[in-house]
Design a protein around this motif. Structure first.
Motif, PDB file in Angstrom:
ATOM      1  N   LEU A  25       0.847  -1.196   0.000  1.00  0.00           N
ATOM      2  CA  LEU A  25       0.000   0.000   0.000  1.00  0.00           C
ATOM      3  C   LEU A  25       0.882   1.246   0.000  1.00  0.00           C
ATOM      4  O   LEU A  25       2.071   1.179   0.329  1.00  0.00           O
ATOM      5  CB  LEU A  25      -0.923  -0.019   1.213  1.00  0.00           C
ATOM      6  CG  LEU A  25      -1.890  -1.212   1.219  1.00  0.00           C
ATOM      7  CD1 LEU A  25      -2.137  -1.701   2.629  1.00  0.00           C
ATOM      8  CD2 LEU A  25      -3.207  -0.870   0.562  1.00  0.00           C
ATOM      9  N   SER A  48       1.206   4.082   1.771  1.00  0.00           N
ATOM     10  CA  SER A  48       1.794   4.729   2.955  1.00  0.00           C
ATOM     11  C   SER A  48       1.309   4.030   4.224  1.00  0.00           C
ATOM     12  O   SER A  48       0.337   3.265   4.196  1.00  0.00           O
ATOM     13  CB  SER A  48       1.415   6.205   3.010  1.00  0.00           C
ATOM     14  OG  SER A  48       0.014   6.341   3.211  1.00  0.00           O
ATOM     15  N   PHE A  49       1.987   4.317   5.333  1.00  0.00           N
ATOM     16  CA  PHE A  49       1.559   3.754   6.619  1.00  0.00           C
ATOM     17  C   PHE A  49       0.182   4.284   7.008  1.00  0.00           C
ATOM     18  O   PHE A  49      -0.632   3.555   7.578  1.00  0.00           O
ATOM     19  CB  PHE A  49       2.581   4.099   7.713  1.00  0.00           C
ATOM     20  CG  PHE A  49       3.783   3.210   7.721  1.00  0.00           C
ATOM     21  CD1 PHE A  49       3.691   1.904   8.180  1.00  0.00           C
ATOM     22  CD2 PHE A  49       5.015   3.665   7.265  1.00  0.00           C
ATOM     23  CE1 PHE A  49       4.806   1.065   8.196  1.00  0.00           C
ATOM     24  CE2 PHE A  49       6.126   2.839   7.271  1.00  0.00           C
ATOM     25  CZ  PHE A  49       6.024   1.536   7.732  1.00  0.00           C
ATOM     26  N   TYR A  94      -2.274   5.201   4.998  1.00  0.00           N
ATOM     27  CA  TYR A  94      -3.317   4.541   4.202  1.00  0.00           C
ATOM     28  C   TYR A  94      -3.491   3.081   4.627  1.00  0.00           C
ATOM     29  O   TYR A  94      -4.603   2.564   4.675  1.00  0.00           O
ATOM     30  CB  TYR A  94      -2.976   4.626   2.717  1.00  0.00           C
ATOM     31  CG  TYR A  94      -4.094   4.114   1.829  1.00  0.00           C
ATOM     32  CD1 TYR A  94      -5.369   4.676   1.889  1.00  0.00           C
ATOM     33  CD2 TYR A  94      -3.881   3.068   0.935  1.00  0.00           C
ATOM     34  CE1 TYR A  94      -6.398   4.216   1.088  1.00  0.00           C
ATOM     35  CE2 TYR A  94      -4.901   2.597   0.127  1.00  0.00           C
ATOM     36  CZ  TYR A  94      -6.158   3.173   0.203  1.00  0.00           C
ATOM     37  OH  TYR A  94      -7.180   2.699  -0.585  1.00  0.00           O
ATOM     38  N   GLU A  95      -2.387   2.429   4.950  1.00  0.00           N
ATOM     39  CA  GLU A  95      -2.468   1.038   5.431  1.00  0.00           C
ATOM     40  C   GLU A  95      -3.305   0.956   6.698  1.00  0.00           C
ATOM     41  O   GLU A  95      -4.146   0.060   6.854  1.00  0.00           O
ATOM     42  CB  GLU A  95      -1.050   0.503   5.683  1.00  0.00           C
ATOM     43  CG  GLU A  95      -0.973  -0.969   6.053  1.00  0.00           C
ATOM     44  CD  GLU A  95      -1.112  -1.233   7.552  1.00  0.00           C
ATOM     45  OE1 GLU A  95      -1.429  -2.377   7.927  1.00  0.00           O
ATOM     46  OE2 GLU A  95      -0.907  -0.283   8.345  1.00  0.00           O
ATOM     47  N   VAL A 134      -7.021   1.443   5.781  1.00  0.00           N
ATOM     48  CA  VAL A 134      -7.580   0.233   5.163  1.00  0.00           C
ATOM     49  C   VAL A 134      -7.824  -0.841   6.217  1.00  0.00           C
ATOM     50  O   VAL A 134      -8.887  -1.483   6.247  1.00  0.00           O
ATOM     51  CB  VAL A 134      -6.621  -0.283   4.065  1.00  0.00           C
ATOM     52  CG1 VAL A 134      -7.014  -1.685   3.611  1.00  0.00           C
ATOM     53  CG2 VAL A 134      -6.606   0.671   2.878  1.00  0.00           C
ATOM     54  N   TYR A 135      -6.854  -1.057   7.094  1.00  0.00           N
ATOM     55  CA  TYR A 135      -6.978  -2.088   8.126  1.00  0.00           C
ATOM     56  C   TYR A 135      -8.173  -1.815   9.046  1.00  0.00           C
ATOM     57  O   TYR A 135      -8.953  -2.724   9.356  1.00  0.00           O
ATOM     58  CB  TYR A 135      -5.685  -2.147   8.937  1.00  0.00           C
ATOM     59  CG  TYR A 135      -5.621  -3.273   9.937  1.00  0.00           C
ATOM     60  CD1 TYR A 135      -5.194  -4.547   9.576  1.00  0.00           C
ATOM     61  CD2 TYR A 135      -5.997  -3.061  11.273  1.00  0.00           C
ATOM     62  CE1 TYR A 135      -5.127  -5.577  10.493  1.00  0.00           C
ATOM     63  CE2 TYR A 135      -5.949  -4.088  12.196  1.00  0.00           C
ATOM     64  CZ  TYR A 135      -5.511  -5.345  11.807  1.00  0.00           C
ATOM     65  OH  TYR A 135      -5.472  -6.367  12.726  1.00  0.00           O
ATOM     66  N   ARG A 173       1.252  -7.169   9.765  1.00  0.00           N
ATOM     67  CA  ARG A 173       1.384  -5.770   9.311  1.00  0.00           C
ATOM     68  C   ARG A 173       2.818  -5.295   9.491  1.00  0.00           C
ATOM     69  O   ARG A 173       3.454  -5.609  10.509  1.00  0.00           O
ATOM     70  CB  ARG A 173       0.441  -4.864  10.102  1.00  0.00           C
ATOM     71  CG  ARG A 173      -1.007  -5.275  10.032  1.00  0.00           C
ATOM     72  CD  ARG A 173      -1.855  -4.452  10.991  1.00  0.00           C
ATOM     73  NE  ARG A 173      -1.941  -3.046  10.588  1.00  0.00           N
ATOM     74  CZ  ARG A 173      -2.502  -2.101  11.343  1.00  0.00           C
ATOM     75  NH1 ARG A 173      -2.995  -2.397  12.538  1.00  0.00           N
ATOM     76  NH2 ARG A 173      -2.559  -0.854  10.901  1.00  0.00           N
ATOM     77  N   GLU A 174       3.307  -4.554   8.507  1.00  0.00           N
ATOM     78  CA  GLU A 174       4.664  -4.004   8.621  1.00  0.00           C
ATOM     79  C   GLU A 174       4.701  -2.957   9.725  1.00  0.00           C
ATOM     80  O   GLU A 174       3.904  -2.016   9.724  1.00  0.00           O
ATOM     81  CB  GLU A 174       5.100  -3.359   7.300  1.00  0.00           C
ATOM     82  CG  GLU A 174       6.492  -2.747   7.384  1.00  0.00           C
ATOM     83  CD  GLU A 174       7.005  -2.175   6.073  1.00  0.00           C
ATOM     84  OE1 GLU A 174       8.089  -1.560   6.082  1.00  0.00           O
ATOM     85  OE2 GLU A 174       6.330  -2.329   5.042  1.00  0.00           O
ATOM     86  N   LEU A 220       0.683  -7.167   5.122  1.00  0.00           N
ATOM     87  CA  LEU A 220       0.379  -5.814   4.638  1.00  0.00           C
ATOM     88  C   LEU A 220       1.639  -4.960   4.785  1.00  0.00           C
ATOM     89  O   LEU A 220       2.098  -4.720   5.898  1.00  0.00           O
ATOM     90  CB  LEU A 220      -0.777  -5.203   5.436  1.00  0.00           C
ATOM     91  CG  LEU A 220      -2.108  -5.984   5.423  1.00  0.00           C
ATOM     92  CD1 LEU A 220      -3.141  -5.286   6.306  1.00  0.00           C
ATOM     93  CD2 LEU A 220      -2.641  -6.136   4.005  1.00  0.00           C
ATOM     94  N   VAL A 225       4.292  -1.577   3.122  1.00  0.00           N
ATOM     95  CA  VAL A 225       4.213  -0.182   2.659  1.00  0.00           C
ATOM     96  C   VAL A 225       5.299   0.067   1.614  1.00  0.00           C
ATOM     97  O   VAL A 225       6.458  -0.299   1.811  1.00  0.00           O
ATOM     98  CB  VAL A 225       4.385   0.791   3.843  1.00  0.00           C
ATOM     99  CG1 VAL A 225       4.480   2.232   3.361  1.00  0.00           C
ATOM    100  CG2 VAL A 225       3.226   0.647   4.820  1.00  0.00           C
TER     101      VAL A 225
END
Length: 810
Positions: free
Chosen positions: A580, A582-583, A585-586, A589-590, A610-611, A641, A643
């Motif tokens: 994705l 950016s952090f 936006y991630e 979404v999550y 998740r990263e 997920l 970034v």
């Protein structure tokens, strides 16, 4: 004369210096001093004694600066000799007699310096090197930062890399010296030989350092983790141990910063002359290089440094000599000027009493603006200050440590140290780090006017006192890189996403003749049937995927992406990595998937990882992700997920089951409202053509300074060639890096999904070139024609994984 030469050869420079001093003493006996001068010297010594006594009364003697005279106040170099004069002794860092006579080995053989961006990439290189015959035929040493190498738990607990560096250097300075032996030099007199033991317990036993060097030589290619473990086993510092191995090494493996930064090269003692330099991951070399020469100081740092200098000057003013007083007052003028530009208030003194008041900003959220160096200096009325002299004073006088030490002492006495539960200080960094930031900013202001820009960021203050800052952004790397090219025998730039190479050439070595630049490229080794790239333009519900900035946050778009992943989880075995933009936006979404129930559906089929934002936590997540792939029961694998531009997107291998499917969500164009990015675009657009800069009417409006994305896009559209190309390349190189995490060897296989209608669309209204035109050739050659029917995508995926599973690929 023969006798003196013989003794000089036997005892080294120490004897020569002592003889010179004895000769001077003899001269003083032969020629009597002028009575007036003798009287003056006595008064001067008396004055020094009074000053010292005054400082001792309050217990502040350690913070008092020594007398300072610049070159214009006395003879050239006199100040250095004046400050450094001390009792004569030969210092040995050895436990045993005789080691002080050890001389440094001359570097005569060819060396290869291999550097990459991150420590993990360097570790991977070492692992690959072990598979070759060179691993046992060469002396190899891995270098890294103190944070990665330090094994002193007390220092490691500081956490912050800057504080770890500061503490390490402090421990080196606090060496304990003991007289080990007094050697007689006959008629020349006697010298004291001392041995120095470091303040750090990991450097006190020099026998262990020798053992460490011996072990490294015997064990061959060791990565950073191996070197650290060896240091722990022996009980000695791996950071300084590895540095001592540079001279005998054939191959030196080190991070970008250590090789590309001139100050780091000098500190490590790296000699590039007639040696080979290999720079891996060179697709972002130009940006990485110039970012090393950026400088930034925040408002809280400025306030703290200014306050501590004021307190120091108030306390010691009457005890300081004229040289020190003048330079400290100059530093106060500079810090006050910087503060004024950030708070836009004539009365800077109100900062201490009203720390949260920031008047004159005018915008609700503040704004960023940029200036050339000369304009900045003139606007603050500090153009008449000789910054070279100020920097020399900071370097030679030790004022950083004196002011920081006194300031920290006073803060501790007045308030007590503010400490969090985890033991870290809750203030905005130490005074020393703030002082270093100030010195870096002053050094940046000595660059050529056209080499960079000053960014002034005024933002609404928050409770954390973050926001406003001054930053120097370096724009040209040509001069910096030329030093490396001219010194080295050869420079190799390597990478999987180097093309287009023209941009790198124009930014780093436009002066290089074409016959001295050689380009080599080869195709991918993976057979066509082992890779399935797909441009997915719509989801399972038939909705088109458009992850452009204005539409990506809509609930329908995020939900459609979740449904796509639910379908992929049923058909893709083992691991899926989703990239994705950016952090932020991630996280968006999550959270949306969690609310809608999509996350629960996904977790029934695969584990979700998740990263993390912190680089230190990435290894743990990757280990857990791999374990979930290797032992998936009762589920069918895992989803990670990640970034774009994060640690996972570059240099991490997702081979085999760890990366059976890569999902690239949208086109990760960087935010055009970033003023630093716009300054780079403007600079690159004008390379080789000064008239182009004038045609870009950028100064007619300040809208883009205030984060107006539309105005920023207008600037990008006004670029005719290089600037626009650079902006596109930033996006597509990030895409290519992300999808390159899969397919890591000839027997590997994976599907690559490019999820956005823009990967397939051929709109005539397109402002930028088609994204697929900048994909790697091996992807373009195999990219299936885009379809608006998701059912067809599902069938292709099902057939692809069935085929490769039956083929028995590992």
């Amino acid at each position: 004369m023969d006798d003196k030469k013989r003794k000089k050869k036997k005892y080294g420079f120490a004897s020569a210096k002592l003889a010179k001093r004895n000769n001077k003493d003899s001269s003083k006996d032969l020629f009597s001093c002028d009575p007036g001068e003798e009287c003056f010297n006595k008064k001067k010594e008396c004055k020094k004694s009074v000053k010292k006594t005054d400082a001792e009364e309050l217990g502040d003697e350690e913070f008092l600066l020594e007398e300072y005279e610049s070159e214009e106040e006395g003879e050239v170099g006199s100040s250095n000799s004046k400050r450094k004069a001390s009792k004569f002794s030969v210092s040995s860092s050895s436990d045993e007699e005789g080691e002080s006579e050890e001389e440094e080995e001359e570097e005569v053989k060819l060396k290869v310096f291999f550097c990459s961006r991150t420590h993990s990439q360097l570790s991977q290189f070492i692992k690959e090197l072990r598979k070759t015959v060179f691993a046992n035929e060469m002396n190899i040493v891995s270098l890294g930062s103190r944070k990665n190498f330090c094994i002193n738990e007390e220092v490691l607990r500081l956490g912050n890399p800057t504080r770890i560096n500061e503490r390490c250097l402090e421990l080196q300075k606090s060496k304990k010296k003991e007289i080990s032996k007094i050697k007689s030099l006959g008629a020349e007199g006697r010298i004291r030989q001392t041995k120095a033991s470091s303040g750090c317990p990991m450097l006190r036993k020099h026998k262990l350092q020798r053992q460490f060097r011996s072990e490294i030589s015997q064990q061959g290619a060791l990565d950073i983790e191996d070197v650290v473990q060896l240091g722990r086993n022996i009980g000695t510092c791996p950071y300084y141990g590895s540095r001592s191995m540079i001279t005998p090494a054939d191959l030196v493996v080190l991070p970008y910063q250590s090789l590309l930064s001139k100050s780091s090269r000098e500190a490590l003692g790296l000699n590039l002359k007639n040696n080979v330099v290999i720079i891996d991951e060179a697709h972002n070399l130009a940006d990485s290089l110039i970012s090393m020469y950026d400088a930034k100081i925040t408002l809280p740092q400025l306030e703290k440094v200014h306050s501590h200098i004021e307190k120091y000057f108030g306390r010691f003013c009457s005890l300081l000599g004229p040289g020190n007083r003048r330079y400290i007052q100059t530093l106060l003028v500079l810090t006050r000027a910087f503060l004024r530009v950030l708070v836009d208030d004539k009365d800077v003194n109100c900062l201490n009493t009203c720390p949260d008041a920031q008047r004159g900003v005018g915008e609700k959220h503040g704004f960023d603006s940029s200036m050339a160096i000369n304009d900045f200096l003139f606007s603050l009325n500090i153009d008449n200050i000789n910054l070279i002299k100020v920097l020399q004073y900071i370097k030679e006088s030790n004022i950083m440590h004196k002011v920081s030490g006194y300031g920290d002492k006073m803060t501790t006495l007045q308030k007590g140290s503010a400490v969090k539960e985890n033991g870290e200080s809750c203030d905005d960094g130490s005074t020393l780090s703030g002082f270093r930031a100030l010195a870096d900013m002053l050094l940046s202001l000595t660059n050529n006017d056209g080499d960079g820009r000053i960014i002034i960021s005024r933002k609404k203050p928050t409770c954390s006192r973050q926001g406003a800052y001054l930053k120097y952004v370096m724009l040209t790397g040509e001069k910096i890189f030329s030093e490396i090219v001219h010194e080295a025998h050869a420079v190799v730039l390597a990478g999987g996403t180097l093309q287009p190479i023209e941009e790198t050439r124009e930014r780093l070595f436009p002066w290089l003749p074409s016959n001295q630049l050689h380009f080599f490229s080869c195709s991918h080794i993976v057979p066509p049937e082992s890779i399935l790239p797909l441009a997915v333009s719509c989801g399972p519900s038939g909705r088109s995927f458009d992850f452009s900035y204005n539409l990506r946050s809509s609930s329908t778009m995020i939900e459609e992406l979740g449904l796509l992943l639910c379908n992929l989880a049923t058909v893709v075995p083992e691991g899926i990595v989703v990239f994705l933009s950016s952090f932020e936006y991630e996280g968006q979404v999550y959270d949306a998937w969690k609310t809608s129930g999509i996350l629960e559906r996904l977790m029934k089929k695969k584990y979700i990882f998740r990263e993390p934002r912190k680089n230190t936590e990435v290894e743990v997540i990757l280990k857990e992700y791999k374990e979930a792939i290797d032992n998936p029961a009762p589920r069918s694998g895992a989803i990670l997920l990640a970034v774009v531009g994060g640690k996972i997107s570059e240099g991490i291998n997702f081979s085999d089951g760890m990366g059976r499917c890569i999902v690239m969500v949208g086109l990760p164009y960087p935010s055009p409202s970033d003023i630093e990015l716009l300054e780079r675009v403007k600079h690159i657009e004008g390379l080789g053509d000064s008239s182009t800069m004038k045609s870009l009417k950028l100064s007619s409006s300040e809208e883009y300074n205030r984060g107006d994305i539309q105005a920023a896009f207008n600037i990008l559209r006004s670029c005719t060639c290089r600037g626009k190309e650079y902006y596109e390349n930033l996006c597509m190189k990030a895409v290519n890096q992300s999808i390159g995490r899969a397919i890591r060897h000839i027997n590997d296989y994976a599907a690559i999904l490019l999820v956005d209608i823009r990967y397939a669309s051929d709109s005539s209204k397109r402002s930028f070139s088609h994204p697929s035109s900048k994909l790697p050739q091996w992807i373009k050659d195999r990219l299936a024609s885009a379809t608006n029917n998701y059912g067809e995508v599902h069938k292709l995926l099902h057939h692809f994984f069935k085929l490769n599973k039956n083929r028995g690929c590992k």
